[in-house]
Design a protein around this motif. Structure first.
Motif, PDB file in Angstrom:
ATOM      1  N   ASP A   7      18.796  -4.921  41.914  1.00  0.00           N
ATOM      2  CA  ASP A   7      18.696  -6.903  42.450  1.00  0.00           C
ATOM      3  C   ASP A   7      18.151  -7.782  42.876  1.00  0.00           C
ATOM      4  O   ASP A   7      18.000  -8.847  42.185  1.00  0.00           O
ATOM      5  CB  ASP A   7      20.360  -6.865  43.817  1.00  0.00           C
ATOM      6  N   ARG A   8      16.864  -7.607  43.485  1.00  0.00           N
ATOM      7  CA  ARG A   8      15.420  -8.369  43.137  1.00  0.00           C
ATOM      8  C   ARG A   8      14.263  -7.708  43.114  1.00  0.00           C
ATOM      9  O   ARG A   8      14.018  -6.508  43.695  1.00  0.00           O
ATOM     10  CB  ARG A   8      15.612  -8.367  45.069  1.00  0.00           C
ATOM     11  N   VAL A   9      13.363  -8.517  42.296  1.00  0.00           N
ATOM     12  CA  VAL A   9      12.385  -7.350  42.257  1.00  0.00           C
ATOM     13  C   VAL A   9      11.327  -8.531  42.735  1.00  0.00           C
ATOM     14  O   VAL A   9      11.169  -9.346  42.394  1.00  0.00           O
ATOM     15  CB  VAL A   9      12.379  -7.632  40.268  1.00  0.00           C
ATOM     16  N   ILE A  10      10.147  -7.581  42.615  1.00  0.00           N
ATOM     17  CA  ILE A  10       9.173  -8.027  44.201  1.00  0.00           C
ATOM     18  C   ILE A  10       7.789  -7.287  42.896  1.00  0.00           C
ATOM     19  O   ILE A  10       7.314  -5.948  42.970  1.00  0.00           O
ATOM     20  CB  ILE A  10       8.116  -8.046  45.349  1.00  0.00           C
ATOM     21  N   LEU A  11       7.150  -8.486  42.517  1.00  0.00           N
ATOM     22  CA  LEU A  11       5.281  -8.056  41.573  1.00  0.00           C
ATOM     23  C   LEU A  11       4.273  -8.047  42.638  1.00  0.00           C
ATOM     24  O   LEU A  11       3.941  -9.153  43.378  1.00  0.00           O
ATOM     25  CB  LEU A  11       5.319  -8.654  40.428  1.00  0.00           C
ATOM     26  N   SER A  12       3.829  -6.915  42.748  1.00  0.00           N
ATOM     27  CA  SER A  12       3.199  -6.925  43.888  1.00  0.00           C
ATOM     28  C   SER A  12       1.713  -5.796  43.209  1.00  0.00           C
ATOM     29  O   SER A  12       0.824  -4.640  43.993  1.00  0.00           O
ATOM     30  CB  SER A  12       2.994  -6.165  45.145  1.00  0.00           C
ATOM     31  N   LEU A  13       1.807  -6.176  41.725  1.00  0.00           N
ATOM     32  CA  LEU A  13       0.597  -5.577  40.911  1.00  0.00           C
ATOM     33  C   LEU A  13      -0.694  -5.617  41.169  1.00  0.00           C
ATOM     34  O   LEU A  13      -1.695  -5.699  40.337  1.00  0.00           O
ATOM     35  CB  LEU A  13       1.152  -4.784  39.850  1.00  0.00           C
ATOM     36  N   LEU A  65      12.716 -17.618  36.215  1.00  0.00           N
ATOM     37  CA  LEU A  65      12.919 -16.136  36.640  1.00  0.00           C
ATOM     38  C   LEU A  65      14.105 -16.443  37.619  1.00  0.00           C
ATOM     39  O   LEU A  65      13.618 -16.749  39.001  1.00  0.00           O
ATOM     40  CB  LEU A  65      12.841 -14.755  36.577  1.00  0.00           C
ATOM     41  N   ASP A  66      15.446 -15.817  38.412  1.00  0.00           N
ATOM     42  CA  ASP A  66      16.186 -16.525  39.349  1.00  0.00           C
ATOM     43  C   ASP A  66      15.849 -15.362  40.803  1.00  0.00           C
ATOM     44  O   ASP A  66      16.397 -15.906  41.759  1.00  0.00           O
ATOM     45  CB  ASP A  66      17.836 -15.833  39.290  1.00  0.00           C
ATOM     46  N   ASN A  67      15.566 -14.354  39.948  1.00  0.00           N
ATOM     47  CA  ASN A  67      15.367 -12.678  41.068  1.00  0.00           C
ATOM     48  C   ASN A  67      13.771 -11.749  40.471  1.00  0.00           C
ATOM     49  O   ASN A  67      13.703 -10.487  41.087  1.00  0.00           O
ATOM     50  CB  ASN A  67      16.548 -11.952  41.180  1.00  0.00           C
ATOM     51  N   LEU A  68      12.835 -12.700  40.582  1.00  0.00           N
ATOM     52  CA  LEU A  68      11.623 -11.868  40.708  1.00  0.00           C
ATOM     53  C   LEU A  68      11.034 -13.127  41.369  1.00  0.00           C
ATOM     54  O   LEU A  68      10.349 -14.161  41.205  1.00  0.00           O
ATOM     55  CB  LEU A  68      11.208 -12.020  39.443  1.00  0.00           C
ATOM     56  N   TRP A  69       9.894 -12.310  42.378  1.00  0.00           N
ATOM     57  CA  TRP A  69       9.366 -12.911  43.301  1.00  0.00           C
ATOM     58  C   TRP A  69       7.681 -11.788  43.195  1.00  0.00           C
ATOM     59  O   TRP A  69       7.412 -11.043  42.440  1.00  0.00           O
ATOM     60  CB  TRP A  69       9.654 -12.607  44.537  1.00  0.00           C
ATOM     61  N   ILE A  70       6.344 -12.924  43.211  1.00  0.00           N
ATOM     62  CA  ILE A  70       4.921 -12.324  43.206  1.00  0.00           C
ATOM     63  C   ILE A  70       4.239 -12.811  44.379  1.00  0.00           C
ATOM     64  O   ILE A  70       4.136 -12.978  45.144  1.00  0.00           O
ATOM     65  CB  ILE A  70       4.297 -12.996  41.788  1.00  0.00           C
ATOM     66  N   VAL A  71       4.113 -11.275  44.556  1.00  0.00           N
ATOM     67  CA  VAL A  71       3.642 -11.865  46.037  1.00  0.00           C
ATOM     68  C   VAL A  71       2.431 -10.454  45.760  1.00  0.00           C
ATOM     69  O   VAL A  71       2.203  -9.256  46.714  1.00  0.00           O
ATOM     70  CB  VAL A  71       4.363 -10.813  47.532  1.00  0.00           C
ATOM     71  N   ASP A  72       1.076 -11.703  45.567  1.00  0.00           N
ATOM     72  CA  ASP A  72      -0.294 -10.702  45.894  1.00  0.00           C
ATOM     73  C   ASP A  72      -1.687 -11.019  45.650  1.00  0.00           C
ATOM     74  O   ASP A  72      -1.513 -12.737  44.823  1.00  0.00           O
ATOM     75  CB  ASP A  72      -0.398  -8.794  44.556  1.00  0.00           C
ATOM     76  N   ALA A  73      -2.602 -11.064  45.437  1.00  0.00           N
ATOM     77  CA  ALA A  73      -3.944 -11.996  44.801  1.00  0.00           C
ATOM     78  C   ALA A  73      -3.680 -12.951  43.884  1.00  0.00           C
ATOM     79  O   ALA A  73      -4.303 -13.586  43.717  1.00  0.00           O
ATOM     80  CB  ALA A  73      -5.015 -11.452  44.752  1.00  0.00           C
ATOM     81  N   SER A  74      -2.455 -12.226  42.730  1.00  0.00           N
ATOM     82  CA  SER A  74      -2.318 -13.869  41.266  1.00  0.00           C
ATOM     83  C   SER A  74      -2.363 -14.684  41.762  1.00  0.00           C
ATOM     84  O   SER A  74      -2.186 -16.050  40.949  1.00  0.00           O
ATOM     85  CB  SER A  74      -1.716 -12.733  41.190  1.00  0.00           C
TER      86      SER A  74
END
Length: 507
Positions: A245-251, A471-480
């Motif tokens: 449903d919700r996606v978080i990128l922490s790559l 994008l409605d349901n994507l967050w980015i949480v990392d050094a980028s």
């Protein structure tokens, strides 16, 4: 179907998984390309320089860098639960408050000011010397402020700077950053502590609403209109799809933009050259890439044996202004003391125990590069160009830092240690000679940032809430998402970003 899919179990991802799964009604899945680390060397602090290139390191490489004599640089990035906290030098340095004012200016939000982040810094920490209004004492990550363990050479290094007028700080996580202190380290009982150990405790891993999937490389995201419906993974050679449903990128600053590009998001010209159809135009993706560098370095042969470090070899940093008479505000250079003859690749060093190195660098470099995919497959090596030393600002301050390192080497405080300066050697004096030496010995400090930088304008990849634009349901949480690098190592900032995000995430 999972409620929250976290891609990447590095320093940010582990924190997010622990914090967000604390709500038993929320189903969380954490995906990591690597596995649970088993190498005993990871836990040994003094082994950190020798971990690179092992199976739990992505071991990226840059394109040849004109600013560093055409050299290719290896960029270590962790491929295991805990990510790069398995590989890094364990420093805990927040940077200067003015660094975060730059984040406020870029994002348009006060949530990224130093004072707004302070509770989140403190929430990550458990200082060995106890807590106060600036330091946490109940967080998951132990922070060792060395006392008895500090090497005699490092004690004299610190005393030398004090004699030269630089402040003696307790640590580098207070209001002041200019000055010298022993390095605060993520160590407990003589062992490195990774973010996976600190946050993914047995109790957290036992939560029925948390699934941790290891050995799973993320190939691309699945998109439907303005939503991400899931991720395509490769697990033990087979393809799988995880719906979310919700996606978080922490790559991380490398992995996150590469995944987005493989998914058809980015600069149309870059995607076309890589053979990837463009699904969403985001021309800034992968740009603004920058990193800290250190000169390795001013190498000294010692008059007496240099005993092994009881910590992790690199024991003290001295942050300073270009003008040595200025002892407040944001620093511009840094000099570090390494209790070993550490050098760049291809440079001969004295034998262990017979010398030591003074590292030197620029705290807030202005050189900016980019990265890009070169093909649609996971196996296609990325193009990474940090454009090292491409600005006169950086070249000038590197010269200043080198001269400052030579000054402490020649100081009375180190007179009982220094037999001779092996590198760069007394014959090198002109700016041209120093520039050539710096180009030969500058190495990465392993702090890439800003490839998905937050910003207030529509061109920025993420907004102030770390949501990806478009994008409605994507967050980015990392050094980028860091728009401009902090003066010191970025790990403390990455942990605070994850804590801040988790505390306010409503999705």
């Amino acid at each position: 179907m999972t409620d929250i899919l976290i891609l990447g179990a590095g320093s940010a991802g582990c924190i997010l998984a622990a914090r967000l799964s604390a709500d038993p009604a929320c189903r969380v899945t954490l995906v990591e390309a690597g596995t649970r680390p088993t190498d005993p060397d990871i836990a040994r602090p003094a082994m950190w320089p020798f971990l690179q290139g092992r199976p739990y390191d992505w071991d990226y490489t840059t394109v040849p860098q004109p600013g560093t004599a055409g050299r290719v640089h290896h960029w270590a990035r962790g491929k295991a639960l805990g990510g790069s906290s398995n590989l890094h030098a364990m420093f805990h340095v927040r940077g200067h408050a003015e660094d975060y004012e730059d984040w406020v200016a870029a994002s348009g939000s006060q949530r990224w000011s130093y004072d707004a982040l302070l509770p989140h810094f403190r929430a990550t920490e458990s200082w060995s010397c106890g807590g106060d209004d600036l330091h946490g004492d109940a967080g998951p990550m132990p922070i060792l402020l060395p006392e008895a363990e500090t090497h005699p050479l490092v004690r004299d290094f610190i005393a030398g700077w004090v004699a030269m007028g630089q402040p003696r700080l307790r640590d580098h996580c207070g209001r002041a950053l200019i000055g010298t202190a022993p390095n605060a380290l993520m160590i407990r009982d003589g062992r490195r502590i990774t973010t996976a150990e600190a946050w993914l405790t047995p109790a957290v891993l036992a939560r029925p609403n948390l699934t941790v999937l290891t050995g799973a490389e993320v190939h691309r995201l699945r998109l439907e209109g303005a939503r991400v419906t899931g991720a395509e993974l490769r697990v033990e050679g087979t393809e799988q799809v995880l719906a979310a449903d919700r996606v978080i990128l922490s790559l991380g600053a490398i992995g996150t933009p590469l995944l987005l590009m493989r998914s058809g998001i980015g600069d149309p010209a870059v995607l076309a050259a890589a053979g990837v159809p463009c699904r969403m135009e985001r021309t800034e993706l992968g740009r603004n890439l920058h990193d800290h560098m250190l000169g390795a370095g001013v190498v000294c042969r010692s008059k007496r044996p240099v005993a092994p470090s009881k910590l992790q070899v690199s024991e003290s940093l001295s942050y300073q202004a270009e003008d040595p008479a200025r002892t407040t505000g944001r620093p511009e250079i840094v000099v570090g003391c390494v209790v070993a003859p550490s050098v760049a690749e291809g440079v001969e060093a004295p034998a262990p125990g017979t010398g030591f190195t003074l590292l030197f660098g620029v705290t807030n470099p202005t050189s900016r590069g980019r990265l890009a995919i070169t093909g649609p497959a996971l196996s296609d090596a990325p193009m990474i160009d940090p454009a090292y030393l491409s600005t006169e600002h950086d070249r000038h301050l590197f010269r200043v830092a080198l001269k400052r390192a030579r000054a402490i080497a020649a100081s009375p405080a180190l007179a009982d240690w220094v037999a001779e300066e092996v590198l760069p050697g007394p014959a090198l004096r002109s700016d041209a000679e120093l520039d050539a030496f710096i180009a030969r010995v500058a190495i990465t400090h392993h702090h890439p940032v800003a490839t998905c930088a937050m910003g207030r304008d529509e061109a920025a990849i993420t907004d102030a809430d770390l949501a990806m634009r478009g994008l409605d349901n994507l967050w980015i949480v990392d050094a980028s998402v860091i728009p401009s690098i902090t003066a010191g190592p970025i790990h403390a900032a990455v942990m605070a970003i994850a804590e801040s995000f988790a505390s306010g995430f409503r999705g």
